[in-house]
Write a protein that holds these residues in place. Structure first.
Motif, PDB file in Angstrom:
ATOM      1  N   PHE A   1       6.454 -33.380  14.957  1.00  0.00           N
ATOM      2  CA  PHE A   1       7.646 -32.746  14.414  1.00  0.00           C
ATOM      3  C   PHE A   1       7.529 -31.812  13.341  1.00  0.00           C
ATOM      4  N   PHE A   2       6.838 -32.509  12.268  1.00  0.00           N
ATOM      5  CA  PHE A   2       6.847 -32.175  10.826  1.00  0.00           C
ATOM      6  C   PHE A   2       5.701 -30.832  10.531  1.00  0.00           C
ATOM      7  N   ILE A   3       4.631 -31.081  11.185  1.00  0.00           N
ATOM      8  CA  ILE A   3       3.631 -30.014  11.147  1.00  0.00           C
ATOM      9  C   ILE A   3       3.991 -28.647  11.031  1.00  0.00           C
ATOM     10  N   PRO A   4       4.689 -28.122  12.166  1.00  0.00           N
ATOM     11  CA  PRO A   4       5.376 -26.734  12.188  1.00  0.00           C
ATOM     12  C   PRO A   4       6.228 -26.293  11.254  1.00  0.00           C
ATOM     13  N   VAL A   5       7.058 -27.251  10.645  1.00  0.00           N
ATOM     14  CA  VAL A   5       8.082 -26.725   9.728  1.00  0.00           C
ATOM     15  C   VAL A   5       7.162 -26.721   8.353  1.00  0.00           C
ATOM     16  N   LEU A   6       5.997 -27.556   8.226  1.00  0.00           N
ATOM     17  CA  LEU A   6       5.374 -27.523   6.954  1.00  0.00           C
ATOM     18  C   LEU A   6       4.413 -26.233   7.007  1.00  0.00           C
TER      19      LEU A   6
END
Length: 311
Positions: A245-250
């Motif tokens: 979940f975090f990778i696209p946001v980062l």
């Protein structure tokens, strides 16, 4: 205290119970044969009594309930448990008894799967189910039990009196096996022939509903006996999801300097917290499981002292 007790749980087995009792008496003349009737509606009790068995009753339906009653009521140096459907030849019983009485085995497994089971059994989903259950338990508990679901077993006094029966139905065999493996009890194997039920005799085992109960029992006992592995695996999966979940946001933040997916970031945070909670739950419950193992060893010593005093 009996030298040898043959325990036969029965529900509507009039086609075969007389032969099973007679075969048991021929194979183990010194044994006491107990038939525990579980609300049979046919002539099971009458025919078992005629063959020379001691008749007792369990009115709560289910094989697990019957075995709980048996283990509570009977005192013996060695126990042989066999189904009343005449699928297990009794000539192997002497070898199984000897492994308990002279080789100090706590449980002896009558292994069908290494002999004739897959050719004699006419229910293909039962064959597949036995293979899946055996593979699951051997992998999860790092053991090498040849037959998990067999109804043909021998037990020591200390196993019987320290085994907490939790299951109500056919998942009881799975529970016995995992209990013995987890508590480092001596489990031995005797390869036995298997023969399918005679014509007119019907299995009480439901392929699908009882199969699901067995799989749920495996997962329940894996969680109880191996909490660090269970919750550690859950923590790892949740951690991977959180990172996913975090990778696209980062990536989006590095490209634009903005966080545009706040809902995704919030979900990521909750999943990460759940992963951390699962990890520490595993650590705490692992300490509880270790304490329970120590308490079990003390109970084992106490029961063995009672056994020696009764000899």
């Amino acid at each position: 205290m009996d030298q040898i007790a043959v325990l036969i749980p029965c529900y509507n087995e009039e086609k075969t119970i007389g032969k099973v009792v007679r075969d048991a008496k021929a194979a183990l003349p010194e044994a006491t044969i107990y038939v525990y009737d579980n609300n049979s509606k046919d002539r099971t009790v009458e025919l078992a009594k005629e063959a020379g068995a001691v008749i007792r009753y369990e009115h709560m339906q289910g094989k697990g309930n019957v075995i709980r009653r048996m283990f509570r009521e009977i005192d013996a140096k060695c126990y042989i448990m066999v189904d009343g459907d005449d699928t297990y030849p009794m000539e192997y019983a002497r070898e199984m008894v000897d492994k308990v009485l002279t080789h100090n085995a706590d449980m002896v497994v009558g292994d069908r799967l290494s002999s004739t089971y897959f050719t004699e059994n006419k229910r293909p989903f039962h064959n597949m189910g036995n293979t899946v259950v055996r593979g699951s338990i051997n992998r999860l508990f790092r053991c090498d039990i040849k037959d998990i679901m067999t109804g043909y077993r021998a037990f020591s006094y200390t196993f019987v009196k320290t085994f907490p029966v939790m299951s109500k139905g056919f998942e009881i065999e799975t529970e016995m096996t995992i209990h013995a493996v987890n508590n480092n009890m001596q489990v031995e194997n005797v390869i036995v022939e298997y023969r399918d039920r005679p014509e007119g005799s019907e299995s009480k085992l439901s392929t699908y509903s009882d199969g699901m109960k067995v799989l749920f029992t495996i997962m329940r006992l894996f969680r109880e006996y191996k909490p660090y592995s269970f919750f550690g695996l859950l923590s790892f999966v949740l951690g991977i999801l959180s990172v996913g979940f975090f990778i696209p946001v980062l990536v989006e933040y590095f490209e634009t300097g903005l966080v545009l997916r706040f809902p995704t970031l919030i979900v990521c945070g909750f999943v990460a917290v759940a992963a951390i909670q699962s990890f520490f739950a595993g650590l705490i419950l692992n300490n509880v499981a270790q304490r329970d193992r120590k308490n079990f060893e003390m109970d084992l010593n106490r029961v063995y002292g009672e056994y020696v005093s009764k000899l």
